[in-house]
Design a protein around this motif. Structure first.
Motif, PDB file in Angstrom:
ATOM      1  N   THR A   1       0.836  -1.193   0.000  1.00 37.76           N
ATOM      2  CA  THR A   1       0.000   0.000   0.000  1.00 37.76           C
ATOM      3  C   THR A   1       0.872   1.244   0.000  1.00 37.76           C
ATOM      4  N   ARG A   2       1.977   1.222   0.752  1.00 40.89           N
ATOM      5  CA  ARG A   2       2.879   2.372   0.769  1.00 40.89           C
ATOM      6  C   ARG A   2       3.528   2.593  -0.594  1.00 40.89           C
ATOM      7  N   ILE A   3       3.883   1.530  -1.296  1.00 40.09           N
ATOM      8  CA  ILE A   3       4.417   1.678  -2.654  1.00 40.09           C
ATOM      9  C   ILE A   3       3.354   2.324  -3.539  1.00 40.09           C
ATOM     10  N   ASP A   4       2.104   1.895  -3.396  1.00 39.84           N
ATOM     11  CA  ASP A   4       1.006   2.478  -4.177  1.00 39.84           C
ATOM     12  C   ASP A   4       0.860   3.967  -3.878  1.00 39.84           C
ATOM     13  N   GLU A   5       0.973   4.351  -2.608  1.00 38.85           N
ATOM     14  CA  GLU A   5       0.867   5.766  -2.230  1.00 38.85           C
ATOM     15  C   GLU A   5       1.984   6.601  -2.849  1.00 38.85           C
ATOM     16  N   VAL A   6       3.210   6.062  -2.835  1.00 35.47           N
ATOM     17  CA  VAL A   6       4.343   6.773  -3.435  1.00 35.47           C
ATOM     18  C   VAL A   6       4.095   6.967  -4.932  1.00 35.47           C
ATOM     19  N   LEU A   7       3.629   5.931  -5.600  1.00 28.96           N
ATOM     20  CA  LEU A   7       3.359   6.036  -7.034  1.00 28.96           C
ATOM     21  C   LEU A   7       2.213   7.011  -7.315  1.00 28.96           C
ATOM     22  N   ASN A   8       1.191   7.030  -6.463  1.00 32.96           N
ATOM     23  CA  ASN A   8       0.082   7.976  -6.641  1.00 32.96           C
ATOM     24  C   ASN A   8       0.554   9.415  -6.499  1.00 32.96           C
ATOM     25  N   ARG A   9       1.434   9.677  -5.523  1.00 36.37           N
ATOM     26  CA  ARG A   9       1.981  11.041  -5.369  1.00 36.37           C
ATOM     27  C   ARG A   9       2.791  11.443  -6.597  1.00 36.37           C
ATOM     28  N   TYR A  10       3.540  10.501  -7.136  1.00 35.52           N
ATOM     29  CA  TYR A  10       4.336  10.772  -8.335  1.00 35.52           C
ATOM     30  C   TYR A  10       3.416  11.140  -9.512  1.00 35.52           C
ATOM     31  N   VAL A  11       2.355  10.347  -9.696  1.00 33.47           N
ATOM     32  CA  VAL A  11       1.412  10.615 -10.780  1.00 33.47           C
ATOM     33  C   VAL A  11       0.749  11.980 -10.586  1.00 33.47           C
ATOM     34  N   ALA A  12       0.370  12.339  -9.372  1.00 36.28           N
ATOM     35  CA  ALA A  12      -0.267  13.639  -9.101  1.00 36.28           C
ATOM     36  C   ALA A  12       0.687  14.785  -9.425  1.00 36.28           C
ATOM     37  N   ARG A  13       1.981  14.635  -9.040  1.00 37.40           N
ATOM     38  CA  ARG A  13       2.967  15.679  -9.353  1.00 37.40           C
ATOM     39  C   ARG A  13       3.142  15.843 -10.853  1.00 37.40           C
ATOM     40  N   LYS A  14       3.179  14.724 -11.584  1.00 42.16           N
ATOM     41  CA  LYS A  14       3.364  14.781 -13.038  1.00 42.16           C
ATOM     42  C   LYS A  14       2.159  15.425 -13.716  1.00 42.16           C
TER      43      LYS A  14
END
Length: 96
Positions: A80-93
């Protein structure tokens, strides 16, 4: 030749109020949904967590050993934490 003796049932396991079913009892049996539909429906509704609006998809993903060691060392919920990190990355992009 010895005859087999019928084994007496253990008196502690015999329940007089709940006798063994006969063939006739099985023939007369009906599904619970017919007999008490409201109880069955309440039981079905109460099981499990409520469905989410969006569900996650299962995928196979190859990650470097360093990433796995880091996230797994944090304990339960590492995926779940990996998913959260990837979601933050997508939001920044998306914001850029």
């Amino acid at each position: 030749m010895k005859q087999k003796r019928k084994k007496k049932p253990d008196p502690y396991l015999v329940d007089e109020g709940n006798p063994e079913w006969t063939e006739e009892m099985f023939r007369k049996a009906r599904p619970a949904a017919e007999v008490v539909p409201q109880v069955v429906e309440a039981w079905r509704r109460a099981r499990g967590r409520p469905p989410k609006e969006t569900t996650k998809q299962q995928v196979t993903l190859r990650l470097s050993p360093e990433v796995l060691v880091y996230f797994r060392a944090q304990g339960r919920g590492w995926q779940t934490r990996i998913d959260e990190v990837l979601n933050r990355y997508v939001a920044r992009k998306k914001a850029a």
